[in-house]
Design a protein around this motif. Structure first.
Motif, short mmCIF file in Angstrom:
data_model
loop_
_atom_site.label_atom_id
_atom_site.label_comp_id
_atom_site.label_asym_id
_atom_site.label_seq_id
_atom_site.Cartn_x
_atom_site.Cartn_y
_atom_site.Cartn_z
N ILE A 96 0.85 -1.21 0.00
CA ILE A 96 0.00 0.00 0.00
C ILE A 96 0.88 1.25 0.00
CG2 ILE A 96 -1.66 1.36 1.38
CD1 ILE A 96 -2.81 -1.33 2.40
N ALA A 97 1.91 1.23 0.84
CA ALA A 97 2.79 2.40 0.97
C ALA A 97 3.55 2.67 -0.33
CB ALA A 97 3.76 2.20 2.13
N ARG A 98 4.00 1.61 -0.99
CA ARG A 98 4.72 1.80 -2.26
C ARG A 98 3.77 2.35 -3.33
NH1 ARG A 98 7.66 -2.34 -0.64
NH2 ARG A 98 6.26 -3.93 -1.46
N ALA A 99 2.55 1.82 -3.34
CA ALA A 99 1.56 2.31 -4.32
C ALA A 99 1.24 3.78 -4.03
CB ALA A 99 0.30 1.45 -4.25
N ALA A 100 1.11 4.12 -2.75
CA ALA A 100 0.83 5.51 -2.37
C ALA A 100 1.99 6.40 -2.84
CB ALA A 100 0.67 5.62 -0.85
N HIS A 101 3.20 5.94 -2.61
CA HIS A 101 4.38 6.70 -3.04
C HIS A 101 4.35 6.95 -4.54
CE1 HIS A 101 8.54 8.01 -3.18
NE2 HIS A 101 8.68 7.20 -4.22
N ASP A 102 4.03 5.90 -5.30
CA ASP A 102 4.07 5.99 -6.76
C ASP A 102 3.06 6.99 -7.33
OD1 ASP A 102 6.06 4.17 -6.71
OD2 ASP A 102 4.84 2.46 -7.38
N ILE A 103 1.92 7.15 -6.62
CA ILE A 103 0.93 8.11 -7.15
C ILE A 103 0.95 9.43 -6.37
CG2 ILE A 103 -0.63 6.33 -8.09
CD1 ILE A 103 -2.40 6.75 -5.59
N GLY A 104 1.92 9.58 -5.46
CA GLY A 104 2.07 10.83 -4.71
C GLY A 104 1.02 11.02 -3.62
N ALA A 105 0.43 9.91 -3.14
CA ALA A 105 -0.61 10.02 -2.11
C ALA A 105 0.00 9.96 -0.70
CB ALA A 105 -1.63 8.89 -2.28
N ARG A 106 -0.68 10.60 0.24
CA ARG A 106 -0.30 10.49 1.66
C ARG A 106 -0.85 9.19 2.21
NH1 ARG A 106 -2.47 16.62 2.97
NH2 ARG A 106 -0.98 17.57 1.54
N LEU A 107 -0.21 8.68 3.24
CA LEU A 107 -0.70 7.44 3.86
C LEU A 107 -0.76 7.59 5.37
CD1 LEU A 107 -1.42 4.38 3.92
CD2 LEU A 107 1.04 3.92 3.92
N ILE A 108 -1.94 7.32 5.94
CA ILE A 108 -2.03 7.15 7.40
C ILE A 108 -2.14 5.66 7.66
CG2 ILE A 108 -3.36 7.55 9.50
CD1 ILE A 108 -4.23 10.20 8.51
N HIS A 109 -1.19 5.15 8.42
CA HIS A 109 -1.18 3.71 8.75
C HIS A 109 -1.34 3.58 10.27
CE1 HIS A 109 -0.22 -0.50 8.62
NE2 HIS A 109 0.71 -0.32 9.53
N ILE A 110 -2.22 2.67 10.68
CA ILE A 110 -2.51 2.54 12.12
C ILE A 110 -1.68 1.42 12.73
CG2 ILE A 110 -4.32 2.23 13.84
CD1 ILE A 110 -4.69 4.74 12.08
N SER A 111 -1.03 1.74 13.85
CA SER A 111 -0.24 0.73 14.55
C SER A 111 -0.72 0.63 16.01
CB SER A 111 1.24 1.03 14.43
OG SER A 111 1.99 -0.07 14.89
N THR A 112 0.13 0.09 16.87
CA THR A 112 -0.36 -0.34 18.18
C THR A 112 0.68 -0.17 19.29
OG1 THR A 112 -0.99 -2.34 19.39
CG2 THR A 112 0.34 -2.68 17.47
N ASP A 113 0.20 -0.11 20.52
CA ASP A 113 1.06 -0.13 21.71
C ASP A 113 1.84 -1.45 21.80
OD1 ASP A 113 -1.66 -1.10 22.08
OD2 ASP A 113 -1.09 -1.59 24.13
N TYR A 114 1.33 -2.50 21.14
CA TYR A 114 1.98 -3.82 21.24
C TYR A 114 3.35 -3.88 20.57
CZ TYR A 114 -2.17 -6.22 23.12
OH TYR A 114 -3.21 -6.65 23.91
N VAL A 115 3.76 -2.79 19.89
CA VAL A 115 5.12 -2.78 19.33
C VAL A 115 6.16 -2.62 20.45
CG1 VAL A 115 4.42 -1.85 17.09
CG2 VAL A 115 5.19 -0.27 18.88
N PHE A 116 5.71 -2.19 21.64
CA PHE A 116 6.62 -2.00 22.77
C PHE A 116 6.62 -3.23 23.68
CE2 PHE A 116 5.48 2.54 21.91
CZ PHE A 116 6.76 2.95 21.56
N PRO A 117 7.72 -3.41 24.46
CA PRO A 117 7.77 -4.56 25.36
C PRO A 117 6.77 -4.46 26.51
CG PRO A 117 9.79 -3.25 25.51
CD PRO A 117 8.99 -2.70 24.38
#
Ligand SMILES: NC(=O)c1ccc[n+]([C@@H]2O[C@H](COP(=O)([O-])OP(=O)(O)OC[C@H]3O[C@@H](n4cnc5c(N)ncnc54)[C@H](OP(=O)(O)O)[C@@H]3O)[C@@H](O)[C@H]2O)c1
Length: 295
Positions: A96-117
Motif C-alpha cells: 500500500i505504501a509503495r503504491a501511495a508513493h508511486d501516485i504521490g498520495a499520503r498514507l495514514i497507517h494505524i499501529s499499536t502499543d503492542y510494538v513496545f515490550p
C-alpha cells in the motif's frame, strides 16, 4: 481531497468514513462544498492477504490519501498463524505504501502499543525502543518498518484499547457479561489508555489534511487498568456488578499482553495536533451511542 479508506467493516474504518461524511455535511450546511470524496474498501476490493491485488486497485482509484484501518487484529489467534498476520499487517501495508508513493498520495497507517515490550511504568515516547512480545505485535512493527521504507509521506499512528460502534471490544464484552453475571474478575495490572474510534477518526481527518508526516501516539487522555475501565462502564450504566481485580497471572491468554501501555502524546503536542478527550468522557459518549441502538 479523495481519500481511500480500508477496513471500513471494522471499528476504526467505519468511524473514519462517518467522520468524512460529517465534515462534508457540515461544510455543505455552511454554504460550502463537500471537502472530501471518500472511497471505502472492503476485503473484496483490497484483500490484504493477497497483496498482489492491491496495487492495481490503488492505481485505479488514484486517491490523494489512504487511511489504512484494515488489519489482522486477532491477537491470540496470531500466535497460531503468524505468517497470515505478517502478510496482512506487514507485507500488505508495504505494498500500500509503495503504491501511495508511486501516485504521490499520503498514507495514514494505524499501529499499536503492542510494538513496545510493555515493561516498567514510564510513558513510551514515539522514538523509544520497540520490542514486541507477541506475534501480532511483531507483525505490526514489521508493518511500520515497511511503511517507513516505502514512503516519506506517511503518518504512523499507534493506538491502544480500541472501542467503537462497529465491532467487538472490551466494553461490549463487559456489558454482555453483566447480563448473566453478578460478579466478575478483571485484570488490574495492565495499564493503558482506551481509544474511542469516533474521537480518533476526527484527529485522523485533521492529520490527513497536513504534511506533518511522522510517527504519533493517539489515545484518549489519562490511563487506567482494564479493571478501572470495567468499573467505570458499570458505574455509568448503574449496573450492580461486583468486580474483583486480579493479576494477569490469573487470566492466562495465548499471547502475552504488555503490562505497560502508557503512550506519551508529546508528538501530537509538538506537531500542534489536539489531544483526544479524557477516556472517561469517551466511555460516557460511547455508552450513549450504544444506548441509541438499544445496547
Ligand atoms: N482493536 C484494538 O484494540 C486495537 C489496539 C491497537 C491497535 N489497533 C489497530 O487499529 C486498527 C483498527 O483496528 P479495529 O479495532 O478497527 O479493527 P477491527 O474492528 O478488527 O477491523 C479490522 C478490519 O480489517 C479488515 N481486514 C481483516 N483482514 C483483512 C484482509 N485480509 N483483507 C482486507 N481487510 C481485512 C476487516 O475486514 P472484515 O470485516 O472483512 O474481516 C475489518 O474491516 C488496526 O490497524 C489495528 O491493528 C487495534
Amino acid at each position: 481531497m479523495k481519500i481511500l479508506v480500508t477496513g471500513i467493516t471494522g471499528q476504526l474504518g467505519f468511524d473514519v468514513m462517518r467522520e468524512i461524511e460529517l465534515r462534508n455535511r457540515t461544510s455543505i450546511d455552511n454554504g460550502g462544498e463537500a471537502l472530501f470524496e471518500a472511497v471505502g474498501a472492503t476485503r473484496k476490493e483490497m484483500p490484504l492477504d493477497a497483496p498482489d491485488k492491491i496495487d492495481s486497485y490503488i492505481e485505479s482509484v488514484r486517491p490523494d490519501a489512504i487511511i489504512n484501518c484494515a488489519a489482522y487484529t486477532a491477537v491470540d489467534k496470531a500466535e497460531d498463524e503468524p505468517e497470515l498476520a505478517e502478510t496482512i499487517n506487514a507485507k500488505a501495508p508495504g505494498v500500500i505504501a509503495r503504491a501511495a508513493h508511486d501516485i504521490g498520495a499520503r498514507l495514514i497507517h494505524i499501529s499499536t502499543d503492542y510494538v513496545f515490550p510493555g515493561e516498567g511504568d514510564d510513558f513510551y515516547e514515539v522514538s523509544d525502543e520497540t520490542g514486541p512480545r507477541n506475534a501480532y505485535g511483531i507483525s505490526k512493527l514489521d508493518g511500520e518498518r515497511a511503511v517507513r521504507e516505502a514512503t516519506n509521506r506517511h503518518f504512523i499512528v499507534r493506538i491502544s484499547w480500541v472501542f467503537g460502534i462497529n465491532g467487538k471490544n472490551f466494553i461490549r464484552t463487559m456489558l454482555n457479561l453483566a447480563k448473566t453475571h453478578d460478579s466478575l474478575t478483571v485484570v488490574n495490572d495492565q495499564i493503558g489508555s482506551p481509544t474511542y474510534t469516533a474521537d480518533l477518526a476526527s484527529l485522523l481527518i485533521d492529520m490527513v489534511q497536513t504534511e506533518k508526516y511522522g510517527t504519533y501516539h493517539a489515545t484518549n487522555e489519562g490511563v487506567c487498568s482494564w479493571y478501572d475501565l470495567a468499573c467505570e462502564v458499570f458505574r455509568v450504566r448503574g449496573l450492580d456488578v461486583n468486580v474483583t481485580p486480579v493479576p494477569s497471572s490469573e487470566y492466562q491468554t495465548k499471547a502475552t499482553r504488555p503490562k505497560n501501555s502508557r503512550l506519551s502524546k508529546k508528538s501530537l503536542d509538538d506537531a500542534d495536533f489536539r489531544r483526544l478527550p479524557r477516556w472517561q468522557y469517551a466511555v460516557e459518549r460511547y455508552l450513549e451511542e450504544l444506548k441509541a441502538i438499544g445496547e
